[in-house]
Design an enzyme around this catalytic site. Sequence first.
Site, PDB file in Angstrom:
ATOM      1  CG  LEU A 190      -2.233  -0.711   1.190  1.00  0.00           C
ATOM      2  CD1 LEU A 190      -1.963  -2.218   1.123  1.00  0.00           C
ATOM      3  CD2 LEU A 190      -3.072  -0.392   2.416  1.00  0.00           C
ATOM      4  CG  ASP A 191       3.048   2.557  -3.074  1.00  0.00           C
ATOM      5  OD1 ASP A 191       3.760   1.993  -2.231  1.00  0.00           O
ATOM      6  OD2 ASP A 191       3.134   2.335  -4.300  1.00  0.00           O
ATOM      7  CB  VAL A 192      -0.429   5.377   2.442  1.00  0.00           C
ATOM      8  CG1 VAL A 192      -1.423   6.306   3.129  1.00  0.00           C
ATOM      9  CG2 VAL A 192      -1.003   3.971   2.314  1.00  0.00           C
TER      10      VAL A 192
END
Length: 256
Positions: free
Chosen positions: A129-131
């Site tokens: 997950l790139d957040v």
Amino acid sequence: MYRPRIIPCLLLQHKGLVKSVQFSKHRYLGDPINAVRLFNDLRADELIFLDIRATPENRTIDPDLVRQIGDETNMPFTVGGGIRSLKNIETLIKAGAERVCLNAYALENPAFVREASDEFGASTIVACLDVKKNFWRKESVYSHAGSQSTGRNPLEWARQLADLGVGEIVIQSIEHDGVMSGYNLALTRQIAEAVDIPVVALGGCGSFEHLRQAVTEGKASAASAGSFFVFHGPRRAVLINFPNRTELSQLALPTD
């Protein structure tokens, strides 16, 4: 007592090893195979390789490079970048990868996550997950090397991924990436407490204390980093490094 895993994360761009700051300002570091040899000598727990140009260039991480890594390394490693089919996964596993990391295509086609987990087993499938915070200052999941906002809430997406059968989730903070000022502990802890699968903290590590915070305050099952393992000193000289056995023993946590 158990000791959480500590995992160097290596970014690939056109078969070269690079390091980014907030997913931009990519600096070339050298040959990834040389880095693998050094991490072998330093006895790293495992490695993650992410091809950051694979999805934008509509291809997968190079299986030949994965095979070279597999021939060289003596530790488990995960690979990611542009994976869009079960055949892609099969090819990469046969090339030597223990696990594959899904990102953009999982967001486009969540059902693929279940297919992959059913076919290869949950322990083979990792999701990243790139957040970062969006225009309204709310944390959102991004794809395509952080260039496209999906509008998805990271906590909700993490729960969905766990339900779909991923075996592990990597939480990558775009805003913390390469800054070396510490992980996004609040986000890591929120997700770690919401799912019943291992969560790996990634993005922002700049010290051994940050590793400790990731698994104590952040409740992560493992801590991953890039800059911390490839740079040394205030001028960021390139120097592959990894904590020694004595240092790692300080991360041991009591079992429940």
